[in-house]
Design an enzyme around this catalytic site. Structure first.
Site, PDB file in Angstrom:
ATOM      1  N   THR A  58      36.699  43.681  30.634  1.00 15.31           N
ATOM      2  CA  THR A  58      35.684  44.723  30.120  1.00 15.31           C
ATOM      3  C   THR A  58      34.678  44.830  31.367  1.00 15.31           C
ATOM      4  O   THR A  58      34.389  44.112  32.155  1.00 15.31           O
ATOM      5  CB  THR A  58      35.299  44.297  28.714  1.00 15.31           C
ATOM      6  OG1 THR A  58      34.472  45.591  28.314  1.00 15.31           O
ATOM      7  CG2 THR A  58      34.292  43.079  28.877  1.00 15.31           C
ATOM      8  N   THR A  59      33.911  45.783  30.837  1.00 12.59           N
ATOM      9  CA  THR A  59      32.613  45.992  31.522  1.00 12.59           C
ATOM     10  C   THR A  59      31.568  46.740  30.630  1.00 12.59           C
ATOM     11  O   THR A  59      31.708  47.642  29.962  1.00 12.59           O
ATOM     12  CB  THR A  59      32.852  47.058  32.823  1.00 12.59           C
ATOM     13  OG1 THR A  59      33.700  46.525  33.463  1.00 12.59           O
ATOM     14  CG2 THR A  59      31.497  47.098  33.686  1.00 12.59           C
TER      15      THR A  59
END
Length: 273
Positions: A58-59
């Site tokens: 994820t970011t």
């Protein structure tokens, strides 16, 4: 003097199970399960949890500037190399003035953010005032610390606005807690940090800050295969949080790298040269 207790002693009949020896024989014939051959069974359980932990990506990012806190995240969920969803909501509204981000196991993050929202509401009802960002992050860190080593996967940021102004904290599944002015969490965070650190200024406007957050998420999704979907951007200010945008990162690619129209005649001319 000795009390006569003979009237209190009664024999309870066994109904439907036969004698006591028959009951014991029945228990002894029940199937049994061998424990792992190890001297440290608790340690074995922890290692077993680590062995089956799935890969995640994820970011998420958040930073403080003069107008409050800007929070952004992608929306892709992955199970190893498989993209399981492109529409996961990774920015969770804890209350009207506070947001939390998700990085790690989706179920763990959603449960603990929901639990934190309940406790923040109870604090507000009991004390007639909203809990501070520092207090909420400390509350979450204490809850996660009590479950450390049990296989939780949580990397979250708590961002909000309270009586002291904007606040931003990072909390992990071991109960660690850090205060800072900008963070990025997730597998795409190294790429997001490259854009965020180079473009960050405290005296940015809301429009400049939102563009920096959006561009940081885009570049992370461009390089990190576990990040993608929609880049959502939120702003937290004195009046609470507001969602500013939610753009598909595929469309953002052509926004940052526009493709010039090419005619067939132009292609033929280049080929002739």
């Amino acid at each position: 003097m000795k009390l006569d207790t003979s009237g209190l002693e009664t024999t309870m009949p066994v109904i439907g199970f036969g004698s006591n020896s028959e009951m014991l024989d029945g228990f002894s014939s029940a199937p049994s399960f061998d424990l792992p051959r190890t001297t440290d069974f608790d340690g074995f359980q922890k290692k077993a949890v680590e062995m089956v932990k799935p890969a995640k990506g994820t970011t998420t990012l958040a930073f403080i500037f003069k107008e409050g806190v800007m929070v952004a995240a992608d929306s892709r969920a992955s199970m190893g190399g498989y993209i399981s969803s492109q529409s996961v909501k990774k920015i969770i509204e804890i209350n009207p003035y506070m947001l939390g981000t998700m990085a790690g196991g989706a179920a763990d993050c959603q449960f603990w953010h929901r639990n934190l929202g309940i406790k923040c509401r109870l604090h507000e009802l009991a004390n007639k005032r909203r809990i501070s960002v520092s207090g909420a992050s400390k509350l979450l860190a204490n809850m996660l610390y009590s479950y450390r080593g049990m296989g939780l996967s949580v990397g979250t940021m708590i961002a909000g606005w309270d009586e002291t102004g904007p606040g931003l904290y990072y909390v992990d599944n071991e109960g660690g807690r850090l205060k800072g002015d900008r963070f990025s969490v997730g597998s795409g965070s190294p790429y997001a940090y490259g854009v965020l650190d180079s473009g960050y200024k405290f005296d940015m406007s809301v429009e400049e800050a939102s563009e920096l957050a959006r561009r940081s998420i885009y570049h992370a999704t461009f390089r990190d295969g576990a990040s993608g979907g929609v880049a959502s951007v939120y702003h937290v200010g004195p009046q609470g949080w507001t969602k500013l945008s939610g753009d598909d990162v595929g469309e953002l690619h052509y926004h940052y790298y526009p493709v010039a129209p090419i005619t067939a005649e132009h292609v033929m001319e280049e080929a002739a040269e």
